[in-house]
Design an enzyme around this catalytic site. Structure first.
Site, PDB file in Angstrom:
ATOM      1  CG  ASP A   1      -0.540  15.105  -9.148  1.00 47.40           C
ATOM      2  OD1 ASP A   1      -0.925  16.229  -8.797  1.00 47.40           O
ATOM      3  OD2 ASP A   1      -0.805  14.607 -10.261  1.00 47.40           O
TER       4      ASP A   1
ATOM      5  CG  ASN B   1      -2.418  15.029 -13.772  1.00 45.55           C
ATOM      6  OD1 ASN B   1      -2.289  14.875 -12.541  1.00 45.55           O
ATOM      7  ND2 ASN B   1      -3.436  14.527 -14.442  1.00 45.55           N
TER       8      ASN B   1
ATOM      9  CG  ASP C   1      -5.035  14.862 -10.814  1.00 43.82           C
ATOM     10  OD1 ASP C   1      -5.642  13.982 -11.462  1.00 43.82           O
ATOM     11  OD2 ASP C   1      -4.016  14.607 -10.123  1.00 43.82           O
TER      12      ASP C   1
ATOM     13  CG  ASP D   1      -0.256  10.920 -12.216  1.00 43.25           C
ATOM     14  OD1 ASP D   1      -0.726  12.055 -11.968  1.00 43.25           O
ATOM     15  OD2 ASP D   1       0.962  10.717 -12.404  1.00 43.25           O
TER      16      ASP D   1
ATOM     17  CG  ASP E   1      -3.840  -5.399  -5.289  1.00 42.91           C
ATOM     18  OD1 ASP E   1      -3.447  -4.676  -4.356  1.00 42.91           O
ATOM     19  OD2 ASP E   1      -4.572  -6.394  -5.117  1.00 42.91           O
TER      20      ASP E   1
ATOM     21  CG  ASP F   1      -8.350  -7.259  -2.227  1.00 45.23           C
ATOM     22  OD1 ASP F   1      -7.585  -6.648  -1.476  1.00 45.23           O
ATOM     23  OD2 ASP F   1      -9.581  -7.154  -2.179  1.00 45.23           O
TER      24      ASP F   1
ATOM     25  CG  HIS G   1      -3.196  -0.622   0.806  1.00 39.02           C
ATOM     26  ND1 HIS G   1      -2.615  -1.873   0.714  1.00 39.02           N
ATOM     27  CD2 HIS G   1      -4.494  -0.810   0.535  1.00 39.02           C
ATOM     28  CE1 HIS G   1      -3.524  -2.762   0.385  1.00 39.02           C
ATOM     29  NE2 HIS G   1      -4.671  -2.152   0.269  1.00 39.02           N
ATOM     30  CG  ASP G   2      -5.643  -2.574   3.759  1.00 41.52           C
ATOM     31  OD1 ASP G   2      -5.657  -3.730   3.297  1.00 41.52           O
ATOM     32  OD2 ASP G   2      -6.160  -1.593   3.183  1.00 41.52           O
TER      33      ASP G   2
HETATM   34  O1  TEU Z   1      -8.152  -5.731   2.580  1.00 36.35           O
HETATM   35  C1  TEU Z   1      -8.782  -6.829   3.208  1.00 36.35           C
HETATM   36  C2  TEU Z   1      -9.099  -6.514   4.590  1.00 36.35           C
HETATM   37  O2  TEU Z   1      -9.444  -7.343   5.367  1.00 36.35           O
HETATM   38  C3  TEU Z   1      -9.021  -5.094   4.954  1.00 36.35           C
HETATM   39  O3  TEU Z   1     -10.336  -4.718   5.157  1.00 36.35           O
HETATM   40  C4  TEU Z   1      -8.141  -4.918   6.157  1.00 36.35           C
HETATM   41  O4  TEU Z   1      -8.045  -6.074   6.906  1.00 36.35           O
HETATM   42  C5  TEU Z   1      -8.738  -3.901   7.047  1.00 36.35           C
HETATM   43  O5  TEU Z   1      -9.003  -2.807   6.224  1.00 36.35           O
HETATM   44  C6  TEU Z   1      -7.744  -3.557   8.126  1.00 36.35           C
HETATM   45  O6  TEU Z   1      -8.227  -2.428   8.776  1.00 36.35           O
HETATM   46  C7  TEU Z   1      -8.206  -5.771   1.166  1.00 36.35           C
HETATM   47  C8  TEU Z   1      -7.502  -4.537   0.652  1.00 36.35           C
HETATM   48  O7  TEU Z   1      -6.130  -4.572   1.061  1.00 36.35           O
HETATM   49  C9  TEU Z   1      -8.205  -3.340   1.228  1.00 36.35           C
HETATM   50  O8  TEU Z   1      -7.539  -2.121   0.884  1.00 36.35           O
HETATM   51  C10 TEU Z   1      -9.623  -3.316   0.672  1.00 36.35           C
HETATM   52  O9  TEU Z   1     -10.330  -2.273   1.299  1.00 36.35           O
HETATM   53  C11 TEU Z   1     -10.347  -4.652   0.960  1.00 36.35           C
HETATM   54  O10 TEU Z   1      -9.560  -5.800   0.720  1.00 36.35           O
HETATM   55  C12 TEU Z   1     -11.542  -4.772   0.019  1.00 36.35           C
HETATM   56  O11 TEU Z   1     -11.062  -4.932  -1.296  1.00 36.35           O
HETATM   57 CA    CA Z   2      -2.391  13.125 -11.024  1.00 36.54          CA
END
Ligand code: TEU
Ligand code: CA
Length: 559
Positions: A21, A23, A25, A29, A98, A200, A332-333
């Site tokens: 971050d 700024n 908040d 960013d 992405d 995605d 991130h998932d």
């Molecule tokens: O993820 C696709 C997806 O299948 C995810 O739902 C993932 O397998 C699941 O969350 C695992 O727990 C993509 C993106 O990476 C995800 O961040 C998005 O939420 C999703 O598509 C919808 O755009």
């Molecule tokens: Ca910020």
């Protein structure tokens, strides 16, 4: 051998909301990322995959886009984005954006038009169907974020399809005008100098004709059923990708990776074989379900090295001659790999380095997820309210409504598999909130930032960070890491994953101990003639060839 940058590259994924971050908040960013470019250059990575930064109401943290050609207010503006791009390029780092084009946000102008009337020219940008005779949804598909995959829209009395949240309506790829509009948008970004695209859930864009109801004897009337067999790797997906490649992608020297949940090796060959002119690689998910039981990801079950190795081996062999692997255990998932596949206690540093060695010595392009390079771990927030992810909250509500599982059991599953494990803010220093923000972070920082942070990692020559730096540097000087043939050893060993990589007369031996106990690798004589240790996570080579210490990773050049 035709050398290609996307095979030789190491990619670093930034989840902008949680990176830095600038700024106050509490939300990461673009200017925060700009302030950390020297860090990325020091790590030595070649490409940054930037999770979505487009305008979004953040129902799914940016994976619900309301304007594909402008920047989310919280992240900054297009000028900041241009500065980030040039800052990366000045450092010899490429930028992969992405693309979320299976669905948009319901706040996109297209959807506002589409839902306004059945005659609106944008109606068919999305997937609308009348309900059944009793007003029930058009079929029994369930959303990946729990509940039905259909939402009734009062204005026209029809349902729209959303495989994810109700604020993420699926785009109708059957409509050539929609496809043209998307290709125009992609061209906008590629003309700005974007070097790569992560797509995605790109293998969900083609749905089976008629959107069939799932027929199963065990289904009660009105019971939801996944429906994935009718939209994963669908009938026209390759036609659409070849059209996108022909009309847009082929005109640029870029890297493309498709996120393809449910894709098999056979599917991946169709997506990534070079003569297919579709994509260069895909993110497959098989290994991400190695600890999922019959009821899916939240049905957490013990995993085994045999199970994990069998999947990784199948993909190594399956794509050896055509196509290309992406190599990841984190994003991130997914929960943090050192907690999930290593040991985030006494052996955190050793096991983080061992897992890194796996990802950087298998054949394919390695992807580093922010924080992985300093061995960041899962978090265990005590209360549900500390969690932010829509997937988590929808699942919790659905399971509590079903009433057949306890709060504590669900919270335990969230601790193990929740996506917020990966989304706690990047831990930069021992300053409050880990140096991520001087405001209140949008998601709490993992309390272990006081001992796990970039500042301590940079200062410690034996840190996970410096080990990643060495792995990335090795890749630049040893083509065998990129192009060498993979061959499995010790296929039955319960705790050791061993393989060789061979390119012409260069042969490397990789030994990885996935356990907290010493393990003995019985190797054939020809593999005992070790010329030198290329890299290892213990200071000294093992005194006895083949005797691996707890979580030991060792890569040897063979005579
Ligand atoms: O993820 C696709 C997806 O299948 C995810 O739902 C993932 O397998 C699941 O969350 C695992 O727990 C993509 C993106 O990476 C995800 O961040 C998005 O939420 C999703 O598509 C919808 O755009
Ligand atoms: Ca910020």
């Amino acid at each position: 051998m035709n050398r290609t940058f996307w095979k030789e590259a190491v990619v670093y994924q930034i989840y902008p909301r949680s990176f830095q971050d600038s700024n106050g908040d509490g939300i990461g960013d673009l200017r925060g990322i700009i302030s950390r470019l020297d860090y990325l250059q020091k790590l030595g990575i070649d490409v940054v995959w930037l999770s979505p930064v487009y305008k979004s109401p953040n129902d799914d943290n940016g994976y619900d886009i309301s304007d594909y050609q402008d920047i989310m207010d919280e992240f900054g503006n297009l000028q900041d984005w241009e500065e980030l791009l040039s800052g990366l390029h000045e450092r010899g780092i490429r930028l992969m954006m992405d693309l979320v084009i299976n669905h948009s946000s319901d706040e996109h102008a297209w959807f506002a038009e589409s839902r306004s009337s059945k005659e609106n020219p944008y109606r068919d940008y999305y997937i609308w169907r009348p309900g059944g005779p009793d007003g029930e949804p058009p079929n029994n598909w369930s959303s990946i974020f729990s509940g039905p995959a259909w939402e009734l829209d009062e204005a026209t009395g029809e349902y729209y399809l959303h495989l994810f949240s109700r604020k993420q309506p699926d785009l109708n790829w059957e409509n050539p005008r929609l496809r043209e509009a998307l290709y125009k948008m992609i061209t906008f970004w590629l003309d700005k100098g974007v070097d790569g695209l992560r797509m995605d859930v790109i293998n969900l864009i083609s749905k089976a004709d008629g959107l069939p109801t799932v027929e199963r004897a065990d289904l009660a009337p009105g019971e939801l059923a996944g429906g994935g067999e009718y939209y994963m790797n669908g009938p026209r997906v390759h036609e659409f990708l070849q059209e996108m490649n022909r009309q847009v992608l082929s005109k640029y020297d870029i890297m493309t990776v498709g996120e393809t949940p449910g894709a098999t090796v056979e599917d991946a060959i169709l997506y990534t074989a070079e003569d297919r002119n579709e994509l260069q690689m895909v993110f497959q998910f098989e290994h991400m379900d190695v600890d999922s039981g019959p009821d899916g990801k939240w049905d957490v079950t013990p995993w085994s090295l045999q199970g994990l190795r069998a999947i990784l081996h199948k993909w190594q062999v399956g794509l050896a001659e055509q196509g290309w692997n992406s190599l990841y255990l984190n994003n991130h998932d997914q929960p943090r790999m050192v907690s999930r596949f290593g040991n985030d206690g006494a052996y955190r540093v050793l096991s983080a380095k061992m897992l890194a060695t796996l990802l950087h010595t298998l054949k394919g392009t390695p992807y580093i997820y922010q924080g992985e390079e300093i061995g960041m771990t899962n978090v265990k927030f005590p209360v549900l309210e500390d969690y932010q992810d829509i997937e988590t909250h929808n699942m919790y509500r659905e399971k509590m409504k079903a009433g057949d599982v306890e709060h504590e059991t669900i919270l335990k599953a969230i601790h193990a598999k929740g996506r917020d494990n990966a989304r706690t803010p990047m831990q930069w220093s021992t300053a409050e909130h880990g140096g991520f923000t001087d405001g209140t972070p949008w998601l709490k920082v993992n309390p272990n930032y006081t001992s796990i942070n970039v500042e301590e990692a940079l200062a410690d020559p034996d840190s996970v960070f410096h080990y990643y730096r060495q792995l990335i540097a090795l890749r630049k000087h040893h083509p065998v890491m990129v192009y060498g043939d993979y061959e499995l050893l010790l296929p039955e060993h319960e705790y050791i994953y061993a393989y060789t990589r061979t390119l012409e007369d260069i042969r490397w031996l990789v030994l990885l101990n996935f356990s907290d106990q010493p393990q003995q690798a019985e190797l054939p004589d020809e593999l005992k003639r070790l010329e030198a240790r290329i890299i290892g996570n213990y200071a000294e080579s093992s005194v006895l060839p083949g005797l691996l210490r707890p979580y030991e990773a060792a890569v040897y050049k063979l005579k």
